[in-house]
Scaffold this motif. Structure first.
Motif, PDB file in Angstrom:
ATOM      1  N   ASP A 106      -5.257 -30.384 -53.809  1.00 44.04           N
ATOM      2  CA  ASP A 106      -6.096 -29.293 -53.325  1.00 44.04           C
ATOM      3  C   ASP A 106      -6.432 -29.442 -51.838  1.00 44.04           C
ATOM      4  O   ASP A 106      -6.725 -30.551 -51.361  1.00 44.04           O
ATOM      5  N   GLU A 107      -6.398 -28.314 -51.147  1.00 42.52           N
ATOM      6  CA  GLU A 107      -6.817 -28.239 -49.744  1.00 42.52           C
ATOM      7  C   GLU A 107      -7.843 -27.128 -49.601  1.00 42.52           C
ATOM      8  O   GLU A 107      -7.834 -26.142 -50.355  1.00 42.52           O
ATOM      9  N   ILE A 108      -8.726 -27.268 -48.613  1.00 43.65           N
ATOM     10  CA  ILE A 108      -9.764 -26.274 -48.335  1.00 43.65           C
ATOM     11  C   ILE A 108      -9.669 -25.860 -46.878  1.00 43.65           C
ATOM     12  O   ILE A 108      -9.596 -26.712 -45.985  1.00 43.65           O
ATOM     13  N   LEU A 109      -9.665 -24.558 -46.643  1.00 39.30           N
ATOM     14  CA  LEU A 109      -9.723 -24.010 -45.288  1.00 39.30           C
ATOM     15  C   LEU A 109     -10.878 -23.024 -45.236  1.00 39.30           C
ATOM     16  O   LEU A 109     -10.918 -22.057 -45.998  1.00 39.30           O
ATOM     17  N   ILE A 110     -11.832 -23.289 -44.350  1.00 38.21           N
ATOM     18  CA  ILE A 110     -12.964 -22.387 -44.175  1.00 38.21           C
ATOM     19  C   ILE A 110     -12.780 -21.616 -42.879  1.00 38.21           C
ATOM     20  O   ILE A 110     -12.662 -22.209 -41.801  1.00 38.21           O
ATOM     21  N   LYS A 111     -12.714 -20.292 -42.990  1.00 39.71           N
ATOM     22  CA  LYS A 111     -12.580 -19.428 -41.819  1.00 39.71           C
ATOM     23  C   LYS A 111     -13.956 -18.855 -41.495  1.00 39.71           C
ATOM     24  O   LYS A 111     -14.599 -18.272 -42.365  1.00 39.71           O
ATOM     25  N   ILE A 112     -14.395 -19.049 -40.254  1.00 42.00           N
ATOM     26  CA  ILE A 112     -15.722 -18.582 -39.867  1.00 42.00           C
ATOM     27  C   ILE A 112     -15.646 -17.665 -38.656  1.00 42.00           C
ATOM     28  O   ILE A 112     -14.744 -17.783 -37.814  1.00 42.00           O
ATOM     29  N   ALA A 113     -16.580 -16.745 -38.593  1.00 42.39           N
ATOM     30  CA  ALA A 113     -16.743 -15.878 -37.420  1.00 42.39           C
ATOM     31  C   ALA A 113     -18.096 -16.177 -36.800  1.00 42.39           C
ATOM     32  O   ALA A 113     -19.107 -16.252 -37.508  1.00 42.39           O
ATOM     33  N   THR A 114     -18.122 -16.356 -35.493  1.00 36.44           N
ATOM     34  CA  THR A 114     -19.349 -16.643 -34.774  1.00 36.44           C
ATOM     35  C   THR A 114     -19.202 -16.208 -33.325  1.00 36.44           C
ATOM     36  O   THR A 114     -18.089 -16.103 -32.808  1.00 36.44           O
ATOM     37  N   LYS A 115     -20.329 -15.957 -32.694  1.00 36.14           N
ATOM     38  CA  LYS A 115     -20.302 -15.626 -31.259  1.00 36.14           C
ATOM     39  C   LYS A 115     -20.218 -16.882 -30.402  1.00 36.14           C
ATOM     40  O   LYS A 115     -20.022 -16.810 -29.198  1.00 36.14           O
ATOM     41  N   ASP A 116     -20.356 -18.044 -31.044  1.00 33.81           N
ATOM     42  CA  ASP A 116     -20.353 -19.319 -30.331  1.00 33.81           C
ATOM     43  C   ASP A 116     -19.172 -20.162 -30.781  1.00 33.81           C
ATOM     44  O   ASP A 116     -19.318 -21.088 -31.573  1.00 33.81           O
ATOM     45  N   GLU A 117     -17.973 -19.831 -30.300  1.00 33.31           N
ATOM     46  CA  GLU A 117     -16.777 -20.576 -30.707  1.00 33.31           C
ATOM     47  C   GLU A 117     -16.646 -21.845 -29.871  1.00 33.31           C
ATOM     48  O   GLU A 117     -15.809 -21.957 -28.981  1.00 33.31           O
ATOM     49  N   SER A 118     -17.465 -22.819 -30.194  1.00 27.95           N
ATOM     50  CA  SER A 118     -17.480 -24.058 -29.415  1.00 27.95           C
ATOM     51  C   SER A 118     -17.059 -25.242 -30.273  1.00 27.95           C
ATOM     52  O   SER A 118     -17.215 -25.236 -31.495  1.00 27.95           O
TER      53      SER A 118
END
Length: 428
Positions: free
Chosen positions: A368-380
């Motif tokens: 098993d693998e996990i990939l979390i995709k996130i959206a944010t105004k602070d891509e740091s």
């Protein structure tokens, strides 16, 4: 509005359910193509099934069988069907359920006594923030239940904070029915538009689709963020199309109450053996009083813990704790067993995250693998590191995390034909 059977002794409740069970078995043996075939195949004499314990003599029914033999579960002719609904298809193909007029009455009764658990009375007005169309059972059930109680209802539907607040300010509902994460959007809109949250009419929210509590019944991160901004009571409710029944918290908020007149509950281990209360297992249900498509020993796929210590509300039924996770969504990741709700709770800790989706898949060697995709105004890189450190501290492992646009993530969360947001995409 507590039904007398729910205040009865545990022995009285058991005897009541066993009588209902015998009625159900006779009905299935006469009306259900699927269960008639099952009884014949396993040489089951239903006259020998007299107690709850005797249920163990009957094989369980799984979602796979419900999908494969969907039509064979129907026990009535087409002319008796009043309404068709389908499951959301979160784990596999959607399943169709057909409801008779009596089934709709049962659904209304279920929601009425469930809302009564949360304190709703005929003096209240309830704002419905979920769809009532698109073959969605829950929206219809909520409407029927509020109507049976005699309360007012405002059918706004999902999304659109501006329209929701317009209705709240105009009609002054006392309860909302909503997905809890959407409440954060309502709070943000109120702040931007100088709406006084603490002086509006809403006193409680019946929360659907997402957990509010940890296993000890304390508020989880999402619920804590809501109540820190808005002084309202949050009530958990758990249900599914297959169950035609809800488990809703009372004012003491120690788990969702079981309605023994509507459903028999078993908690089973991986070998389908009954587990004692207080031990995590798979919720398995037998529906009572359904004409169209009753189910016998149906494994829901939801991992739960049942509690049977007395509740101060006066109900003497068992209570289901927060859903630990879906059995099919269990992840073995770097030697650690995880369920998606654990990751949801961590992601809700970060106000910077505007939207996210969790993808689960198998890698080249089949693990098993996990990939979390996130959206944010602070891509740091600093935020990414904070997230990874938080995962490591809470869960002992760190999944892969990527930045994506909010538009791309929302497209994943709301696929065509979806009736509710999808935060977990299992590609295994």
């Amino acid at each position: 509005m507590i039904p007398e059977i729910e205040k009865a002794s545990k022995l009285e409740i058991k005897a009541f359910q066993e009588e209902k069970l015998r009625t159900l078995l006779a009905y299935l043996d006469k009306k259900s193509p699927y269960y008639k075939r099952l009884f014949q195949k396993h040489s089951i004499d239903i006259s020998n099934i007299k107690t709850i314990e005797d249920l163990a003599k009957i094989p369980v029914t799984t979602k796979d069988e419900l999908q494969k033999y969907n039509d064979d579960f129907l026990c009535v002719s087409k002319r008796e069907i009043i309404d068709y609904v389908t499951t959301s298809g979160t784990l596999g193909d959607p399943v169709t359920f057909a409801l008779t007029d009596n089934d709709l009455d049962r659904l209304a009764y279920n929601e009425a006594i469930s809302f009564a658990c949360a304190g709703v009375t005929k003096d209240d007005t309830v704002q419905l923030m979920t769809t009532i169309d698109r073959r969605f059972m829950a929206g219809l059930a909520y409407f029927l239940g509020v109507r049976k109680i005699g309360a007012g209802i405002i059918r706004v539907g999902a999304g659109i904070p501006e329209l929701q607040w317009d209705s709240i300010l105009k009609f002054k509902p006392t309860y909302l029915i909503a997905v809890p994460s959407f409440l954060l959007k309502l709070i943000a809109y109120a702040k931007r538009n100088n709406i006084d949250l603490d002086n509006c009419s809403v006193k409680g929210v019946i929360c659907i689709g997402e957990p509010l509590r940890n296993q000890d019944f304390s508020l989880n991160t999402l619920a804590s963020k809501i109540t820190a901004e808005w002084d309202i009571k949050l009530y958990s409710t758990y249900a599914s199309t297959e169950m035609n029944t809800a488990f809703t918290e009372c004012e003491h908020q120690q788990g969702g109450h079981h309605h023994p007149e509507l459903i028999i509950v078993e908690i089973l281990d991986e070998h389908n053996n009954p587990l004692p209360n207080g031990v995590e297992g798979e919720l398995t249900i037998t529906t009572l009083g359904i004409e169209g498509m009753p189910l016998l020993r149906f494994k829901t796929g939801d991992m739960v813990v049942a509690h049977d210590d007395p509740c101060e509300c006066g109900r003497n039924t068992i209570r289901l704790g927060p859903i630990v996770g879906r059995k099919k969504q269990m992840i073995k990741y770097k030697g650690t067993t995880l369920y998606p709700p654990m990751m949801n709770n961590i992601l809700h800790d970060f106000n910077e995250i505007e939207s996210y989706v969790i993808e689960i898949f198998h890698n080249d060697i089949g693990t098993d693998e996990i990939l979390i995709k996130i959206a944010t105004k602070d891509e740091s890189t600093k935020l990414l590191q904070k997230l990874k450190d938080h995962f490591r501290a809470k869960l002992r492992v760190t999944p892969k995390i990527e930045y994506h646009t909010k538009k791309d993530i929302e497209t994943l969360r709301f696929p065509i034909m979806s009736r509710k947001p999808i935060n977990i995409i299992d590609r295994r």
